[in-house]
Every structure is written in structure tokens, then in C-alpha cells.
Design an enzyme around this catalytic site. Structure first.
Site, short mmCIF file in Angstrom:
data_model
loop_
_atom_site.label_atom_id
_atom_site.label_comp_id
_atom_site.label_asym_id
_atom_site.label_seq_id
_atom_site.Cartn_x
_atom_site.Cartn_y
_atom_site.Cartn_z
CG ASP A 146 -12.93 72.47 -60.38
OD1 ASP A 146 -12.69 72.27 -61.55
OD2 ASP A 146 -14.30 73.54 -60.27
CD1 TRP A 203 -6.17 58.55 -72.19
CD2 TRP A 203 -5.30 60.40 -72.16
NE1 TRP A 203 -6.47 59.21 -73.44
CE2 TRP A 203 -6.09 60.50 -73.50
CE3 TRP A 203 -4.47 61.82 -71.94
CZ2 TRP A 203 -5.89 61.44 -74.16
CZ3 TRP A 203 -4.72 62.81 -72.77
CH2 TRP A 203 -5.38 62.62 -73.97
CE LYS A 247 -11.45 66.09 -75.02
NZ LYS A 247 -12.50 64.78 -74.80
CG ASP A 252 -9.07 62.92 -73.13
OD1 ASP A 252 -9.46 63.82 -74.00
OD2 ASP A 252 -9.54 61.63 -73.11
N GLY A 285 -10.02 57.11 -65.83
CA GLY A 285 -8.73 56.67 -65.95
C GLY A 285 -8.00 55.83 -66.72
CG ASP A 342 -12.33 63.85 -63.89
OD1 ASP A 342 -13.30 64.36 -63.48
OD2 ASP A 342 -11.92 63.37 -64.91
#
Length: 845
Positions: free
Chosen positions: A94, A60, A159, A119, A58, A78
Site C-alpha cells: 500500500d 504502464w 491521474k 495511475d 502493469g 500496487d
């Protein structure tokens, strides 16, 4: 027990680790998004809705809650649980499932996200290739969620790992976003293979191809192994150059060994020897035959091939290690393979198959078939030509549309009308030669001289006057038509210029003040004189024939030329002309004057009428309506000598006339000064009005010629310095007036002030009517209301400019005696500004 220390693997406990501890962030990755946000225009500060995919733990989301505006919607997702954060919605799901999509839609309602962050990374450790591919798949799933929830112009930050799927992902990003850039923030470790891609300006397509977000389509391998084949060819034909380069190929999927072998007989029977020689390390020879094994075909074939001349001990040693061979050894192996295939009959079988399937021979075409084929070819060529012409026409049409849109309205049809007319009317020698009249045609007057023999044969020369008249009529009609076309083209040019230029429109509206009024038609003997001149010339010319001279005299006896007749016939004024009305008008004008003059004028008009009645009665039977002329100023003065009312009316007329005059030019102001100072009087002005341009003949001249002459047929009048200064001051006064918008704003401001004053008056009346308050309280309340009315807006503080010279040179702090904002300037800055202006002027040219 001893103190347990943390491992410093890969420098994990670097300065960003301790900074995250000090700032209270959950992970050091917070500084990655902070640095990306600062580099790319602070997009988080402009985001009302932010989605963080793979948000655990957490960090970000923490940064987004601090940087985003107040009351922003921040959602973190997440697969592992996230501890609650203030002003952040988090849930466990998911991102590859439908459950995550539905829960996101439930939290966002009808909103769209301004920024989507990702990320996430898979559980690494299985293998670099597998980890990179899994990361690319995860990034594609995050992009799919972002496309569903992003608003137009949104931002997506993700990313990824640099792998062979990186270019495919970048291509997908570029299809969906206007600007795509890859970056590596300083907070990311140098040993890490991660990079971050920032996608800005989401295009928000209405329809999206599902294959664009399908991993099977995006990560599909293209090329089919052509690169490996090219590398193998390089290994065989140029092994020295290939071996000197470093090969960073890695391992093939499913094959993690570096040593590869193949039986020699399989190599001989396969169809791709180059690829096998480049990829293998060794060829295995058949093992010696055991008693337990059955007879093998490969052993039998190898026994035959081992007895060949090319199967030398050197060859057997070379096939044991193929990686150290050169071009010579590879050629030796290929020659041995070719000879072995010939002995085994492998190539013969292929030739027999080709013989079983013979080639189809094309029968020659007959004459009719050839003609049909040629006709078909001509038809195809004609179709291609028509298609090409159509394409060129479409291109020209498109260019014309673009020219019209860009106001490039240059007339491209100038001369086309004249060319269409002149092409048929011009004399052509070829046509004359075809008709057989070339020998009879003559140029100039020399060929019109008749010989004595010809005159003796033909004593009388008969010339058809009707043919001559018809030819003259045709030439005159052509000239008239050309003049009309020129006039039409000039009027079109004037219309186009009036559309573009406002000053030209105003000039046309004012009209030409220099044009004189039309005062009627006076009889002129120019045509008769021209006829006499023509007669004299014809008599003096000995080469002309007498009959031709007589015909010319007869033609010149007409009272008016063709153009004059067309002019009088086209004007309704002359068609409605009445002699009786003209006589009455002349009598009224000459009343009180000599009666003999009146009688002579009447007799002259009567004689003219009798002559005209004998000629053309039909052309002058119409009536003419004449408006009586206004009385002159002298008559008005004589008649109104004894009446005061008339004097008042004349003075009002003169004052209104003076009000209409506007001294807008320097010449007009100079003339006004001279008249006011007595340097010029009325008679001087009349004398100046008579010059070489006053009585220039303008009759029957086209408009375009007259307009062009007006530009140059002008007298340059002298001007004075005082008049120029007066005009300049007048222009300054005009320019000092505020524009319409400023006047409207000032009037609106006054209106608002009046409305506020009315409100205050009403409130003050209510305060005065309140009997429960004392006079002092009433006065205080009314004074407070008046303070609100007179309250002025705060003025912005002005910046003080301080020159860095003397005691202020090299001063680092605030100069003495300067309060508020200030700016230090010096000579260097002045030179720099001059240089910038000079460079801008240079490149502007």
C-alpha cells in the site's frame, strides 16, 4: 449453450482495446502513457529509473520497459498482486504505508528516480464527492512518495479527477515543479472524468514544509460559507435575476434533501433572517394545542403575534412556499419579523445590555499633555522621514551596484568639484548687501574715475600693494587649482577609456610620434613685451590713476610669470642646472669652429650668470647632469671613411632600421611608392614636413586641449589606387593566416602522426628481427601497418541542390542523374527567405 458476449458499456471495447490486444499490452491504458510521453518531449527515453505507483495490471510498466534505455531500473507497486514482467521489479504494498517506502528504498539503494508515474484510483461507487476526495488524497500520497524519491529536474505524471480540490492540488504541484500542465490524452474516454497532470522540472527543495503534503491542510475549506450567504442575499433582494440562472450547486454533505422547513418562532428569534429566507422552503406554524400537551411558550407568543395588523392571510400564505416569492413579499415578511421582535422585547434586551455597559468618555487633554503629544508627533514624523531617506539611499545604492554590474560607468560627478569651489568664490550681491558694501562696489572702469573734489580732499591716494598682491595670488591659486582638477579629471577619463578600449591602450603604448623632442629652454622676452604693451595701454587710458599704473609696471618687471616659475620649479632638470657644465658642452660642440663665437657665447653666459646671481641665487645653485649628444650621421661618415668595420656596422644599423618600418596605412604605402619610383627625394619630404601645424605653440597648454587639437590639426595626404590595392592584398594575406587554435590543432595532428609513425617503425623493426618469418610475410605485415597509418576518415556525403525548373518542376520522386542526398529548391522558397530576412530586419530596428 449460446455464445456469451461481452458488454459494450461506455464503449469499453473501442479501437484502443483491440490495439492493446494486438500489441500484447495488458490494458488499453498503455496508450495513455504513450501519448503523454510523445506530447511532452519523450521523457521516458531519458529516464534511467522509473517508479510506477498503483501499477496493476502493469501496462504502464510494459511501456516503460520498452521505451526506457537498456539496463534501466523499473519498479511497479500496487495494493493488488501484479504478474511478473521482464526487466521490471514488482511487489505488493500500500503506497500510504511505511512498508512501501522502506521496500522502495531497499530496491533503489542510493539511486534517485527520474520519472514517477501514478495511475491509481480508489474503489468508486460510494458517491461522486467521496470518490473525488479519495482520489485527491491518493494523488497527494503518491506525490509524497515522488518527492522523497525524485531527482532534481525529474518528472511526475498522475491521474486526478476534476473536483473542488483540483485547484489546491495544482497549487501544490506548482510549488514543487517548474512546469505543470493538465492534459487528457485521446486514449482516455470522453465520458470519463479523469485527467492527467504532467509535472516537469522537480525543484528538489532542501527543506519542505510538511503542511504542503498534509491532506488536512491542503484540502482545508476556506471562506466559511461566505459564498452561500452572498447567494442567499441575491435570492432575497434580486430573486428574478437569480432564478433565471442555472444553479449547479449539488447537495451539501450529509444533507441530500431539497425541502427544508423551520418553525416561524425560531425564524423570528434568530439573528440571520436573510440566510434563512434564502435557504428554506417553508415556515411551520405552531400546531393546535392538544389536551395531552402542556402549555407551550411558542403557542402563547404566536397567539399574541397573530393578532398584529401585519399578520395578514396573505402573509400566512406566503410563508408556506418561500421559493416562489418576490422582493415585495420578502420585505413584508421582514417587516413582520421586526414588529414581532419589538413586541416580544428581543431588541430591547440588547439595548439594555448596551446601557448597562456605558461608553467610556475621553477626557480633554490639558495644555501640557497637548504639547507632549505634539512633540511626540513631531518625533514620529522625524523618524518616518529618516526612515524614508534611509530607504531612498539604499535604493540609490542598489541602483549604483546594478549600474556597475552592467558596466554603465558614466561619470556622474562631473561638475561637482567646480560647483563646490565656485559656490564660495563667486560674487554674491546678497552677501554684499548684508555687509553694507553694496553702495561702495562698482562695476567696470567708470567708477574708478576720481572727481576733482575728492582729489582736492585727498591729494595722495594710498593703495596697499600687499593687499593687491594677496588678491592676485588668491585668484592665481584658484585658477591653478581649477587647472589641476581639470587635468586630474582628464587623466581619470583616459584611464577609464583605456580599460574599455584595447585600441586606445595600444595607441597610448605607442605614444605620439608627432611630438617633437625637447631641445632646451631659450630665453624669451614675451613677458617683458607683454609688460610694455600693458604699460602703453595704461598710459593711453585716461581713466586710470597714475599710482595704479606704477604698481602694474612694478608687477610686470618680473622675468617670469607665475605659471612659468611653477613649471621650472617643479622640474628636477632646471633645479640641477650647472653653468660650468653647459659651457664645457658648448666648447665641445664648437671645437674646430670660429673661436670668436665661443668667446662671445662665454661672455654672454657669464653676464647672464652675474645678473642671475644678484637676483635669485638660491634657485640656481643645484647641479645639472647632461648626457652628451650622439654623433650625427655626417660625422660618423667622415670618421669611418677609411674603416671597413664601420661601414659594416652602419649597414647593419640601416638594415635593422628598415626592418622596424611597417607600411600599415595607405598613406605610408603611397609615400614608399613615390620614394621608390623617384618621384620624391629627401628634400621633398623635409619640405612637406614644414606646414602650418609644425610650429604651433604647445607650451603651458593642458593635455586635454592638445589631444583634442590633434584630431583636427592634420594634413590630409593624397593616396593612390595602387597603394590601396597593395594594402588590401597585404590585409588579405594577414587574414588568410589561420588562427592560433587552428595552428595548434594542426601541430597536434602532426605530432600524433609522428608518434604513430614511431610506433610503426618500432613494430617494423621487431618484424624484421623475427627470423622465423619469411620476407614475404614480413612485407605483408609491414604493408598492413602502413595502411593503418594512411587510413583517412570517411567524408560525409554532400547534399545536392536541385532547382525545381524545367523537367524537375512538380517532380515528386528523385530527379534523374542525382545520387545520394538531395534538396529541391524553387523560386517560392527564395522569396520566402527574402521575406523572412526583411521581417527580421524590420523588427530588429
Amino acid at each position: 449453450m449460446g455464445k456469451q458476449q461481452k458488454k459494450h458499456s461506455k464503449g469499453r471495447l473501442d479501437r484502443y482495446y483491440y490495439l492493446a490486444k494486438e500489441k500484447g499490452y495488458r490494458a488499453r491504458s498503455s496508450f495513455k502513457i504513450i501519448q503523454i510521453n510523445e506530447k511532452y518531449g519523450h521523457f521516458l527515453e531519458k529516464s534511467k529509473v522509473v517508479i510506477d505507483l498503483c501499477a496493476a495490471p502493469g501496462s504502464w510498466c510494459q511501456v516503460a520497459s520498452q521505451l526506457c534505455p537498456i539496463n534501466s531500473l523499473i519498479i511497479g507497486v500496487d495494493i493488488v498482486p501484479i504478474k511478473p514482467l521482464p526487466n521490471v521489479i514488482t511487489f505488493q504494498s500500500d503506497i500510504t504505508t511505511e512498508d512501501c517506502r522502506s521496500r522502495l528504498r531497499g530496491h533503489m539503494k542510493t539511486w534517485k528516480a527520474d520519472t514517477v508515474l501514478h495511475d491509481g484510483a480508489p474503489n468508486v461507487g460510494l458517491g461522486w464527492v467521496q470518490d473525488a476526495f479519495t482520489q485527491s488524497q491518493l494523488t497527494l500520497q503518491a506525490l509524497k512518495l515522488a518527492v522523497e524519491n525524485l531527482t532534481a529536474g525529474g518528472t511526475f505524471v498522475t491521474k486526478i479527477f476534476r473536483s473542488r480540490d483540483y485547484n489546491n492540488l495544482m497549487w501544490v504541484f506548482q510549488q514543487l515543479f517548474e512546469k505543470v500542465e493538465a492534459t487528457k490524452p485521446p486514449a482516455s474516454r470522453n465520458v470519463s472524468a479523469e485527467i492527467f497532470v504532467v509535472c516537469k522540472g522537480f525543484k528538489a527543495p532542501k527543506k519542505l514544509d510538511p503542511r504542503l503534503l498534509d491532506p488536512k491542510e491542503v484540502f482545508e475549506e476556506l471562506g466559511g460559507g461566505n459564498e452561500s450567504k452572498q447567494n442567499n442575499e441575491a435570492k432575497i433582494f434580486n430573486p428574478e435575476k437569480f432564478s433565471s440562472q442555472r444553479q449547479r450547486q449539488g447537495y451539501q454533505e450529509g444533507d441530500y434533501t431539497l425541502f427544508h422547513t423551520m418553525p416561524i418562532m425560531d425564524f423570528i428569534k434568530q439573528d440571520d433572517p436573510i440566510n434563512q429566507l434564502g435557504s428554506l422552503n417553508k415556515f411551520d406554524l405552531p400546531a393546535p394545542k392538544d389536551d395531552d400537551n402542556d402549555d407551550d411558550d411558542h403557542d402563547h407568543e404566536w397567539k399574541i403575534l397573530s393578532k398584529l395588523k401585519l399578520c395578514t392571510p396573505e402573509l400566512l400564505e406566503c410563508i408556506k412556499d418561500l421559493k416562489v416569492l418576490g422582493r415585495k413579499e420578502f420585505k413584508m415578511i421582514l417587516k413582520f419579523r421586526k414588529q414581532a421582535r419589538d413586541i416580544l422585547g428581543i431588541d430591547k434586551d440588547e439595548k439594555e445590555e448596551e446601557e448597562e455597559n456605558p461608553k467610556i468618555e475621553v477626557e480633554p487633554l490639558t495644555e501640557e499633555q497637548k504639547i507632549d503629544q505634539e512633540l511626540q508627533d513631531l518625533i514620529n514624523k522625524q523618524k518616518q522621514k529618516a526612515k524614508r531617506l534611509k530607504k531612498n539611499a539604499n535604493e540609490l545604492k542598489q541602483k549604483e551596484i546594478i549600474r556597475n554590474q552592467m558596466n554603465m560607468l558614466t561619470d556622474m560627478n562631473i561638475g561637482i568639484e567646480a560647483a563646490q569651489i565656485g559656490a564660495d568664490s563667486l560674487f554674491n550681491l546678497k552677501t554684499a548687501e548684508k555687509t553694507g558694501q553694496l553702495d561702495k562696489l562698482a562695476k567696470g572702469k567708470k567708477k574708478m574715475i576720481f572727481n576733482d573734489e575728492e582729489l582736492a580732499k585727498d591729494n595722495e591716494i594710498h593703495i596697499d600693494e600687499e593687499e593687491i598682491n594677496d588678491n592676485d595670488k588668491d585668484s592665481a591659486d584658484e585658477l591653478d587649482e581649477l587647472e589641476n582638477q581639470l587635468d586630474d579629471m582628464y587623466h581619470q577619463y583616459q584611464a577609464r577609456k583605456a580599460e574599455r578600449d584595447a585600441n586606445y591602450r595600444a595607441k597610448q603604448a605607442r605614444g605620439d610620434a608627432d611630438d617633437e623632442a625637447w631641445n632646451g629652454i631659450e630665453e624669451d622676452n614675451d613677458d617683458v613685451e607683454s609688460g610694455k604693451d600693458y604699460e602703453m595701454e595704461s598710459e593711453s587710458d585716461d581713466d586710470d590713476d597714475e599710482h595704479i599704473r606704477l604698481i602694474a609696471e612694478k608687477k610686470s618687471n618680473g622675468s617670469l610669470s607665475r605659471t612659468a616659475r611653477n613649471f621650472f620649479a617643479s622640474d628636477s632638470i632646471f633645479n640641477e642646472l650647472s653653468d660650468d657644465v653647459i659651457l664645457e658642452e658648448i666648447e665641445n660642440k664648437t671645437k674646430g669652429s670660429n673661436g670668436k663665437m665661443v668667446e662671445s657665447i662665454q661672455e654672454q653666459v657669464a653676464n647672464d650668470n652675474n645678473e642671475n646671481d644678484d637676483g635669485d641665487n638660491d634657485e640656481e645653485e643645484s647641479d645639472f647632469e647632461i648626457v652628451p649628444n650622439q654623433k650625427s650621421d655626417d660625422d660618423d661618415d667622415d670618421e669611418s671613411m677609411n674603416s671597413d668595420d664601420d661601414e659594416v656596422s652602419t649597414t647593419t644599423k640601416s638594415t635593422t632600421h628598415q626592418q622596424k618600418v611597417d607600411l600599415a596605412t595607405v598613406e605610408a604605402m603611397t609615400l614608399a611608392h613615390q620614394v621608390a619610383l623617384g618621384q620624391k627625394n629627401k628634400y621633398d619630404l623635409i619640405d612637406e614636413g614644414i606646414n602650418r601645424y609644425s610650429f604651433r605653440d604647445k607650451d603651458n597648454l593642458p593635455d586635454w586641449f592638445i589631444d583634442d587639437e590633434k584630431k583636427h590639426s592634420k594634413l590630409i595626404k593624397p593616396i593612390t589606387k595602387e597603394a590601396a590595392i597593395a594594402i588590401k592584398e597585404k590585409q588579405k594575406q594577414l587574414n588568410a593566416r589561420p588562427i592560433k587554435k587552428v595552428l595548434e590543432a594542426q601541430s597536434r595532428k602532426k605530432l600524433r602522426a609522428l608518434k604513430r609513425l614511431e610506433k610503426i617503425k618500432k613494430k617494423s623493426d621487431l618484424i624484421n628481427e623475427d627470423s622465423g618469418k619469411s620476407e614475404r610475410d614480413k612485407a605483408d605485415e609491414i604493408s598492413k601497418l602502413m595502411k593503418k597509418l594512411n587510413k583517412k576518415q570517411k567524408q560525409k556525403p554532400k547534399t545536392t541542390v536541385v532547382v525545381a525548373r524545367g523537367s524537375n518542376r512538380g517532380l515528386s520522386g528523385r530527379p534523374k542523374g542525382v545520387k545520394g542526398k538531395y534538396k529541391m529548391v524553387d523560386g517560392v522558397m527564395k522569396n520566402e527567405q527574402r521575406a523572412l530576412k526583411r521581417i527580421a530586419k524590420k523588427y530588429k530596428k
